[in-house]
Design an enzyme around this catalytic site. Sequence first.
Site, PDB file in Angstrom:
ATOM      1  N   CYS A 172       0.867  -1.174   0.000  1.00 17.99           N
ATOM      2  CA  CYS A 172       0.000   0.000   0.000  1.00 17.99           C
ATOM      3  C   CYS A 172       0.903   1.223   0.000  1.00 17.99           C
ATOM      4  O   CYS A 172       2.123   1.082  -0.084  1.00 17.99           O
ATOM      5  CB  CYS A 172      -1.007  -0.011   1.157  1.00 17.99           C
ATOM      6  SG  CYS A 172      -0.360   0.374   2.797  1.00 17.99           S
ATOM      7  N   ARG A 218       4.905   4.159  -1.940  1.00 18.27           N
ATOM      8  CA  ARG A 218       5.222   5.582  -2.125  1.00 18.27           C
ATOM      9  C   ARG A 218       6.621   5.948  -1.621  1.00 18.27           C
ATOM     10  O   ARG A 218       7.054   7.098  -1.761  1.00 18.27           O
ATOM     11  CB  ARG A 218       4.169   6.447  -1.446  1.00 18.27           C
ATOM     12  CG  ARG A 218       2.818   6.309  -2.125  1.00 18.27           C
ATOM     13  CD  ARG A 218       1.800   7.322  -1.658  1.00 18.27           C
ATOM     14  NE  ARG A 218       0.553   7.093  -2.370  1.00 18.27           N
ATOM     15  CZ  ARG A 218      -0.601   6.801  -1.779  1.00 18.27           C
ATOM     16  NH1 ARG A 218      -0.670   6.747  -0.464  1.00 18.27           N
ATOM     17  NH2 ARG A 218      -1.684   6.588  -2.501  1.00 18.27           N
ATOM     18  N   HIS A 241      15.469 -12.251  12.180  1.00 20.85           N
ATOM     19  CA  HIS A 241      15.296 -11.978  13.607  1.00 20.85           C
ATOM     20  C   HIS A 241      13.849 -12.059  14.069  1.00 20.85           C
ATOM     21  O   HIS A 241      13.591 -12.406  15.215  1.00 20.85           O
ATOM     22  CB  HIS A 241      15.836 -10.594  13.960  1.00 20.85           C
ATOM     23  CG  HIS A 241      17.321 -10.510  13.918  1.00 20.85           C
ATOM     24  ND1 HIS A 241      18.014  -9.440  14.440  1.00 20.85           N
ATOM     25  CD2 HIS A 241      18.272 -11.345  13.418  1.00 20.85           C
ATOM     26  CE1 HIS A 241      19.315  -9.615  14.266  1.00 20.85           C
ATOM     27  NE2 HIS A 241      19.486 -10.766  13.637  1.00 20.85           N
TER      28      HIS A 241
END
EC number: 5.3.1.6
Length: 143
Positions: free
Chosen positions: A65, A109, A98
């Site tokens: 997103c 973006r 980890h």
Amino acid sequence: MKIAIGNDHAGPDYKKAIAEKLQSLGHEVINFGTDTPQAVDYADFAHPVANAVANKEADFGITICGSGNGISMAANKHQQIRSAVCWTKEIAFLARSHNDANILSIPARFTSIPQAVEMVEVFLATEFEGGRHALRISKIPCM
């Protein structure tokens, strides 16, 4: 491997490039994302990816997103999901080695498509180290 991928309107081009790379490497891609830039709600795509990973219908998930955060937050509401927002290959490596992350969340973006593809490659190639990290993971409650 089977990889579930989901994205909102910020990620169709990212998803396409990532899916093409994964398929060229012999992976199966399960597409839960949108293919258009028309505005949609990221949670509608996070939940199917998270369900597929939690139910072992997919080995790993990738979500995309604008910031990577919203879709990751939605995915992390599911049991057995550890979604990590990553913006460099080094963070993707650490998320797997980890944190035993099983979903890579990409901020479209804030990364380029080549960076995103590279992060996916590193994420999928990295094994969880276990040891002291396993103890830490065990302290993250599953609902």
